[in-house]
Design an enzyme around this catalytic site. Structure first.
Site, PDB file in Angstrom:
ATOM      1  CE  LYS A  12       0.943   1.094   4.542  1.00  0.00           C
ATOM      2  NZ  LYS A  12       1.783   2.200   4.969  1.00  0.00           N
ATOM      3  CG  ASP A 154      -0.066  -0.186   8.584  1.00  0.00           C
ATOM      4  OD1 ASP A 154      -0.752   0.619   9.244  1.00  0.00           O
ATOM      5  OD2 ASP A 154       1.009   0.109   8.040  1.00  0.00           O
TER       6      ASP A 154
HETATM    7  O1  C5P Z   1       1.140  -1.831  15.128  1.00  0.00           O
HETATM    8  P1  C5P Z   1       2.561  -1.953  14.695  1.00  0.00           P
HETATM    9  O2  C5P Z   1       3.254  -3.125  15.339  1.00  0.00           O
HETATM   10  O3  C5P Z   1       2.745  -1.933  13.214  1.00  0.00           O
HETATM   11  O4  C5P Z   1       3.280  -0.650  15.231  1.00  0.00           O
HETATM   12  C1  C5P Z   1       4.679  -0.536  15.347  1.00  0.00           C
HETATM   13  C2  C5P Z   1       4.971   0.662  16.233  1.00  0.00           C
HETATM   14  O5  C5P Z   1       4.598   1.882  15.569  1.00  0.00           O
HETATM   15  C3  C5P Z   1       4.182   0.688  17.527  1.00  0.00           C
HETATM   16  O6  C5P Z   1       4.860  -0.006  18.541  1.00  0.00           O
HETATM   17  C4  C5P Z   1       4.072   2.153  17.836  1.00  0.00           C
HETATM   18  O7  C5P Z   1       5.261   2.605  18.434  1.00  0.00           O
HETATM   19  C5  C5P Z   1       4.009   2.790  16.456  1.00  0.00           C
HETATM   20  N1  C5P Z   1       2.626   3.091  16.051  1.00  0.00           N
HETATM   21  C6  C5P Z   1       1.969   4.148  16.642  1.00  0.00           C
HETATM   22  N2  C5P Z   1       0.682   4.437  16.266  1.00  0.00           N
HETATM   23  C7  C5P Z   1       0.059   3.718  15.308  1.00  0.00           C
HETATM   24  C8  C5P Z   1       0.726   2.647  14.682  1.00  0.00           C
HETATM   25  C9  C5P Z   1       2.021   2.356  15.080  1.00  0.00           C
HETATM   26  O8  C5P Z   1       2.516   4.825  17.501  1.00  0.00           O
HETATM   27  N3  C5P Z   1      -1.194   4.028  14.948  1.00  0.00           N
END
Ligand code: C5P
Length: 321
Positions: A12, A154
């Site tokens: 994406k 995501d």
């Molecule tokens: O959800 P995911 O594991 O992809 O997120 C990785 C990191 O990115 C999270 O630990 C967080 O620090 C940050 N993040 C965030 N807000 C979001 C998505 C991700 O702060 N909406």
């Protein structure tokens, strides 16, 4: 039960990404326009006679970068199997459904890691979708979405793909019509941008700037965001990515790379340029395919990871055997 299933895992781009304040749970509320593209990984799942095992064979197809200080990734996936998000998706699916047949997964990896293109997230969503079909568990959308969010912010988007206005941490997904007839040129600068680190950098940068005169960026209404996409005129898109001013700021090697990349895309005739996710991939959107093809050739002279693609309307699964 079909013994084998091949499924695409498209990447994406974020046409628009506003980041709210850090929440108590450490995540940030987002408002983002996601759009899947035709470029992505492919996964093939084979059900084995044995039970329990999960073998992941990765065919690494990401070209090495030209930045001399960074060595190219080995042909084998540089992540231990247990850390691979596909392995995590399989484990979660097993725990939730009791499905215990052995699996062999062939992963054709084309999407650069840490590039803001959601490659790993899309692989995880593809795994959940494929397993739900292979195991004939018939889990509904809500069950799959819960598992997906457990795997990453995501991941839920990739269960349906297309284009969507995404909010919350990534769990609120409002499907939108996919813009047609546009070409998308993805250019990765050759270094990753780890998501968690980039969010923390953004928080710090904003705190410093708040002291010296406030936060950048326009406030766009939801209606304006959606109507701009439907108009199909990328040259008039009012979209921004909150990470871009942060990455363009400063004198470092990476800021220089982002500046060169964005201006090369503009000079090559892109009608819209942007940054995907929390970096590092930049992109140009073109109305004219020939201009996009020429831009692709030009950018390939300076950058190694260049992909010409288009917005993908929907996901398809084909049963091979
Ligand atoms: O959800 P995911 O594991 O992809 O997120 C990785 C990191 O990115 C999270 O630990 C967080 O620090 C940050 N993040 C965030 N807000 C979001 C998505 C991700 O702060 N909406």
């Amino acid at each position: 039960m079909p013994p084998s299933l091949k499924i695409p895992a498209p990447c994406k781009i974020n046409l628009h990404l506003r980041v709210g304040k850090r929440r108590a749970d450490g995540y940030h509320d987002l408002e983002s326009l996601f759009a899947a593209t035709d470029f992505g990984d492919t996964l093939e799942f084979e059900v084995l006679k044995s039970s329990g095992v999960c073998e992941i064979l990765t065919d690494w197809q990401v070209p090495s970068t030209r930045l001399p200080e960074r060595s190219p990734p080995p042909r084998d996936f540089p992540v231990s199997p247990e850390e691979n998000i596909v392995y995590k998706a399989v484990s979660l699916f097993r725990a939730r459904t009791g499905f215990d047949r052995g699996l062999r997964v062939r992963l054709e990896k084309r999407v650069p890691l840490g590039g803001g293109l959601g490659g790993g997230s899309s692989d995880a969503a593809a795994a959940l979708t494929a397993l739900n079909k292979l195991a004939d568990t018939g889990l509904g959308g809500e069950d799959l979405r819960k598992m997906a969010l457990n795997l990453g912010s995501d991941v839920p988007f990739f269960l349906s793909g297309g284009a969507a206005l995404v909010s919350g941490r990534g769990e609120n997904i409002e499907p939108l019509p996919v813009p047609s007839g546009l070409s998308v040129l993805l250019v990765n600068p050759g270094f990753p941008s780890p998501t968690g680190l980039s969010f923390r950098r953004l928080d710090r940068w904003r705190t410093q700037r708040e002291g010296s005169g406030g936060l950048p960026g326009p406030d766009l209404s939801r209606t304006r965001l959606i109507s701009a996409l439907a108009e199909g005129r990328p040259e008039a898109w009012p979209y921004v990515n909150d990470f871009l001013p942060l990455f363009l700021d400063g004198q470092g090697e990476e800021a220089g790379a982002y500046r060169r990349l964005i201006s090369s895309l503009r000079e090559a005739g892109a009608d819209f340029t942007g940054l995907s996710g929390a970096g590092s991939t930049c992109f140009g959107v073109f109305k004219d395919r020939k201009t996009a093809e020429k831009a692709s050739e030009t950018l390939l002279k300076a950058w190694n990871l260049v992909y010409l693609t288009f917005f993908l309307a929907s996901l398809t699964i084909s049963v091979l055997k």
